[in-house]
Design a protein around this motif. Structure first.
Motif, mmCIF file in Angstrom:
data_model
loop_
_atom_site.group_PDB
_atom_site.id
_atom_site.type_symbol
_atom_site.label_atom_id
_atom_site.label_comp_id
_atom_site.label_asym_id
_atom_site.label_seq_id
_atom_site.Cartn_x
_atom_site.Cartn_y
_atom_site.Cartn_z
ATOM 1 N N LEU A 104 -73.858 -37.068 -36.890
ATOM 2 C CA LEU A 104 -72.749 -37.981 -37.147
ATOM 3 C C LEU A 104 -72.460 -37.962 -38.638
ATOM 4 C CD1 LEU A 104 -70.877 -40.416 -36.284
ATOM 5 C CD2 LEU A 104 -72.833 -41.886 -36.790
ATOM 6 N N ASP A 105 -71.193 -37.730 -39.003
ATOM 7 C CA ASP A 105 -70.813 -37.815 -40.412
ATOM 8 C C ASP A 105 -69.461 -38.508 -40.507
ATOM 9 O OD1 ASP A 105 -68.830 -35.884 -39.879
ATOM 10 O OD2 ASP A 105 -70.131 -34.236 -40.460
ATOM 11 N N ILE A 106 -68.824 -38.433 -41.660
ATOM 12 C CA ILE A 106 -67.611 -39.224 -41.870
ATOM 13 C C ILE A 106 -66.400 -38.661 -41.134
ATOM 14 C CG2 ILE A 106 -68.396 -40.044 -44.112
ATOM 15 C CD1 ILE A 106 -66.500 -38.000 -45.392
ATOM 16 N N THR A 107 -66.512 -37.439 -40.575
ATOM 17 C CA THR A 107 -65.366 -36.834 -39.893
ATOM 18 C C THR A 107 -65.584 -36.604 -38.409
ATOM 19 O OG1 THR A 107 -66.092 -34.562 -40.385
ATOM 20 C CG2 THR A 107 -64.654 -35.660 -42.009
ATOM 21 N N LYS A 108 -66.836 -36.466 -37.948
ATOM 22 C CA LYS A 108 -67.075 -36.028 -36.572
ATOM 23 C C LYS A 108 -68.448 -36.459 -36.084
ATOM 24 C CE LYS A 108 -68.822 -31.588 -38.225
ATOM 25 N NZ LYS A 108 -68.767 -32.000 -39.636
ATOM 26 N N LEU A 109 -68.650 -36.281 -34.775
ATOM 27 C CA LEU A 109 -69.959 -36.452 -34.169
ATOM 28 C C LEU A 109 -70.127 -35.351 -33.133
ATOM 29 C CD1 LEU A 109 -69.602 -37.828 -31.070
ATOM 30 C CD2 LEU A 109 -68.919 -39.774 -32.481
ATOM 31 N N GLY A 110 -71.386 -35.038 -32.794
ATOM 32 C CA GLY A 110 -71.611 -33.960 -31.848
ATOM 33 C C GLY A 110 -73.036 -33.904 -31.356
ATOM 34 N N ALA A 127 -71.110 -29.755 -28.037
ATOM 35 C CA ALA A 127 -69.809 -30.422 -27.990
ATOM 36 C C ALA A 127 -69.640 -31.216 -29.273
ATOM 37 C CB ALA A 127 -69.707 -31.333 -26.771
ATOM 38 N N ARG A 128 -68.443 -31.197 -29.823
ATOM 39 C CA ARG A 128 -68.137 -31.964 -31.033
ATOM 40 C C ARG A 128 -66.755 -32.591 -30.889
ATOM 41 N NH1 ARG A 128 -68.818 -28.081 -36.103
ATOM 42 N NH2 ARG A 128 -67.384 -26.843 -34.813
ATOM 43 N N ILE A 129 -66.606 -33.753 -31.470
ATOM 44 C CA ILE A 129 -65.318 -34.426 -31.476
ATOM 45 C C ILE A 129 -65.177 -35.184 -32.794
ATOM 46 C CG2 ILE A 129 -66.237 -36.468 -30.305
ATOM 47 C CD1 ILE A 129 -63.482 -36.700 -28.908
ATOM 48 N N SER A 130 -63.967 -35.153 -33.358
ATOM 49 C CA SER A 130 -63.729 -35.837 -34.627
ATOM 50 C C SER A 130 -63.000 -37.153 -34.391
ATOM 51 C CB SER A 130 -62.907 -34.951 -35.574
ATOM 52 O OG SER A 130 -61.560 -34.880 -35.134
ATOM 53 N N TYR A 131 -63.169 -38.054 -35.331
ATOM 54 C CA TYR A 131 -62.474 -39.338 -35.273
ATOM 55 C C TYR A 131 -61.819 -39.653 -36.620
ATOM 56 C CZ TYR A 131 -66.975 -40.477 -37.368
ATOM 57 O OH TYR A 131 -68.091 -40.461 -38.165
ATOM 58 N N PHE A 132 -61.734 -38.633 -37.470
ATOM 59 C CA PHE A 132 -61.195 -38.815 -38.812
ATOM 60 C C PHE A 132 -59.756 -39.320 -38.756
ATOM 61 C CE2 PHE A 132 -59.740 -36.932 -42.983
ATOM 62 C CZ PHE A 132 -60.455 -37.815 -43.762
ATOM 63 N N GLY A 133 -58.958 -38.757 -37.812
ATOM 64 C CA GLY A 133 -57.568 -39.175 -37.702
ATOM 65 C C GLY A 133 -57.422 -40.622 -37.296
ATOM 66 N N LYS A 134 -58.309 -41.104 -36.421
ATOM 67 C CA LYS A 134 -58.258 -42.504 -36.001
ATOM 68 C C LYS A 134 -58.522 -43.438 -37.174
ATOM 69 C CE LYS A 134 -57.736 -41.501 -31.613
ATOM 70 N NZ LYS A 134 -56.416 -41.603 -30.977
ATOM 71 N N VAL A 135 -59.468 -43.039 -38.037
ATOM 72 C CA VAL A 135 -59.773 -43.862 -39.205
ATOM 73 C C VAL A 135 -58.569 -43.934 -40.134
ATOM 74 C CG1 VAL A 135 -61.239 -44.065 -41.246
ATOM 75 C CG2 VAL A 135 -62.232 -43.372 -39.059
ATOM 76 N N ILE A 136 -57.953 -42.757 -40.413
ATOM 77 C CA ILE A 136 -56.779 -42.727 -41.301
ATOM 78 C C ILE A 136 -55.637 -43.538 -40.707
ATOM 79 C CG2 ILE A 136 -55.010 -41.231 -42.296
ATOM 80 C CD1 ILE A 136 -57.074 -39.075 -42.597
ATOM 81 N N LEU A 182 -52.689 -32.470 -35.054
ATOM 82 C CA LEU A 182 -52.291 -32.992 -36.359
ATOM 83 C C LEU A 182 -51.047 -33.840 -36.178
ATOM 84 C CD1 LEU A 182 -52.703 -33.051 -39.453
ATOM 85 C CD2 LEU A 182 -51.181 -31.079 -39.580
ATOM 86 N N GLU A 183 -51.153 -35.123 -36.429
ATOM 87 C CA GLU A 183 -50.022 -36.032 -36.305
ATOM 88 C C GLU A 183 -49.667 -36.608 -37.668
ATOM 89 O OE1 GLU A 183 -50.828 -39.029 -33.451
ATOM 90 O OE2 GLU A 183 -50.681 -37.678 -31.729
ATOM 91 N N LEU A 184 -48.378 -36.781 -37.881
ATOM 92 C CA LEU A 184 -47.903 -37.447 -39.090
ATOM 93 C C LEU A 184 -47.580 -38.893 -38.747
ATOM 94 C CD1 LEU A 184 -45.545 -34.919 -40.908
ATOM 95 C CD2 LEU A 184 -47.897 -35.517 -41.465
ATOM 96 N N ILE A 185 -48.214 -39.805 -39.452
ATOM 97 C CA ILE A 185 -47.957 -41.228 -39.262
ATOM 98 C C ILE A 185 -46.848 -41.635 -40.232
ATOM 99 C CG2 ILE A 185 -48.987 -43.527 -39.341
ATOM 100 C CD1 ILE A 185 -51.709 -42.120 -38.975
ATOM 101 N N VAL A 186 -45.689 -41.989 -39.684
ATOM 102 C CA VAL A 186 -44.535 -42.341 -40.500
ATOM 103 C C VAL A 186 -44.222 -43.814 -40.280
ATOM 104 C CG1 VAL A 186 -42.145 -41.801 -41.057
ATOM 105 C CG2 VAL A 186 -43.664 -40.006 -40.195
#
Length: 334
Positions: A104-110, A127-136, A182-186
């Motif tokens: 587990l780190d600041i961008t993903k877990l696996g 298996a790995r999945i990131s949650y960095f986008g959810k945090v941002i 990759l999503e842009l939050i506007v």
């Protein structure tokens, strides 16, 4: 390697003549175009080697045996590249007992596990999945300073099954799946030029069976296939770009040792691809095109397929411990 975050592929970016684009999953080798570098896993081409932004490679580092970095002058077993080749070779599972790890780190877990299934078979799975986008995304909702924010996310899955048929025969099956979003939050009203949803999704999957047989003390056979799909989907409001491909590749090589000095390899490298493209884009003018959606957009649909077939012969002749000559030949039809 410093700055590689224990990822052997990221270590390549520290080598002389290698650069990575800002917030990109591509690598620039010796000033060539990013698309002129080919990425492969066990010799079979995959569309990308990094997740979005170069955060990490698409295979869990623990599952990688080694990374081949071939800049220019690579052998005839590879082709279709001007910059270079980056090849991931996967490793066989440990067979003494079952092992596992979680991270587990600041961008993903696996998670990853490996071990023996029987006396002759073994398995590696991760298996790995990131949650960095959810945090941002959450931070952007709470802060007014975030007008337009990129929120990258990824997930990948990997399995490697090995079976020892006999002491001279081995079968393996590698399966890999990767998805990047990759999503842009506007924030509404912040920029009238980019209203609506903006997203980019890249996915690919491969199943790679491989058979290796030592025919005799001089001859060895190595043959493998790869079947899978590639998808690139871009959305800007109601506009979209959807490219979906089905890929089938084959590699085969026969190694023959004439004597202690001369070894010959004869092989094949075949790639077949079928693609379907759907695109809805804004009209540049009021005239022309097949209009859809009130005349302010054009819809187009394309499909096709292509095959690239190559045969090659590579040879090594050892004059001494310090000098080896390697005359090679590759012929390709495309």
């Amino acid at each position: 390697a410093p700055g590689a975050q224990e990822d052997p592929v990221k270590a390549i970016q520290n080598l002389p003549g290698v650069a990575n684009q800002s917030f990109s999953s591509q690598i620039v080798i010796q000033g060539s175009e990013p698309d002129d570098t080919r990425y492969t896993i066990n010799g079979h081409e995959i569309p990308l080697i990094f997740h979005f932004g170069g955060l990490t490679s698409v295979v869990t580092p623990t599952a990688v045996k080694d990374v081949e970095f071939l800049a220019a002058g690579f052998g005839p077993e590879y082709g279709r590249a001007l910059g270079g080749i980056i090849n991931l070779n996967t490793k066989k599972a440990k067979t003494d007992r079952w092992h596992g790890e979680g991270f587990l780190d600041i961008t993903k877990l696996g998670v990853l596990t490996e071990g023996p299934l029987s006396d002759k078979s073994s398995l590696v799975a991760s298996a790995r999945i990131s949650y960095f986008g959810k945090v941002i995304e959450k931070v952007a909702e709470e802060m007014d300073d975030f007008g337009v924010t990129a929120a990258p996310e990824f997930q990948d899955y990997y399995v490697n099954y090995e079976y020892e048929i006999s002491k001279d025969e081995r079968f393996s099956l590698v399966a890999i799946s990767s998805k990047d979003t990759l999503e842009l939050i506007v924030k509404e009203g912040n920029d009238p030029n980019i209203e609506g949803d903006i997203s980019n999704t890249t996915t690919f999957s491969r199943v790679i069976p491989r058979y290796i047989k030592i025919i005799n003390e001089k001859t060895k056979l190595d043959i493998s296939l790869a079947a899978g799909t590639d998808s690139l989907n871009f959305k800007l409001g109601e506009r979209f770009f959807d490219l979906n491909s089905t890929i089938l590749t084959q590699r085969g090589e026969v190694e023959y040792k004439y004597n202690e000095k001369l070894t010959n390899y004869i092989g094949t490298d075949i790639q077949w691809r079928k693609f379907d493209l759907d695109i809805l884009f804004p009209n540049r003018s009021s005239g022309g095109g097949v209009n859809s959606g009130g005349g302010n957009a054009t819809f187009a649909s394309l499909s096709g397929e292509n095959t690239e077939t190559a045969i090659y012969s590579r040879n090594t002749y050892k004059f001494s411990d310090k000098l080896t000559l390697s005359p090679n030949l590759r012929a390709e039809y495309f």
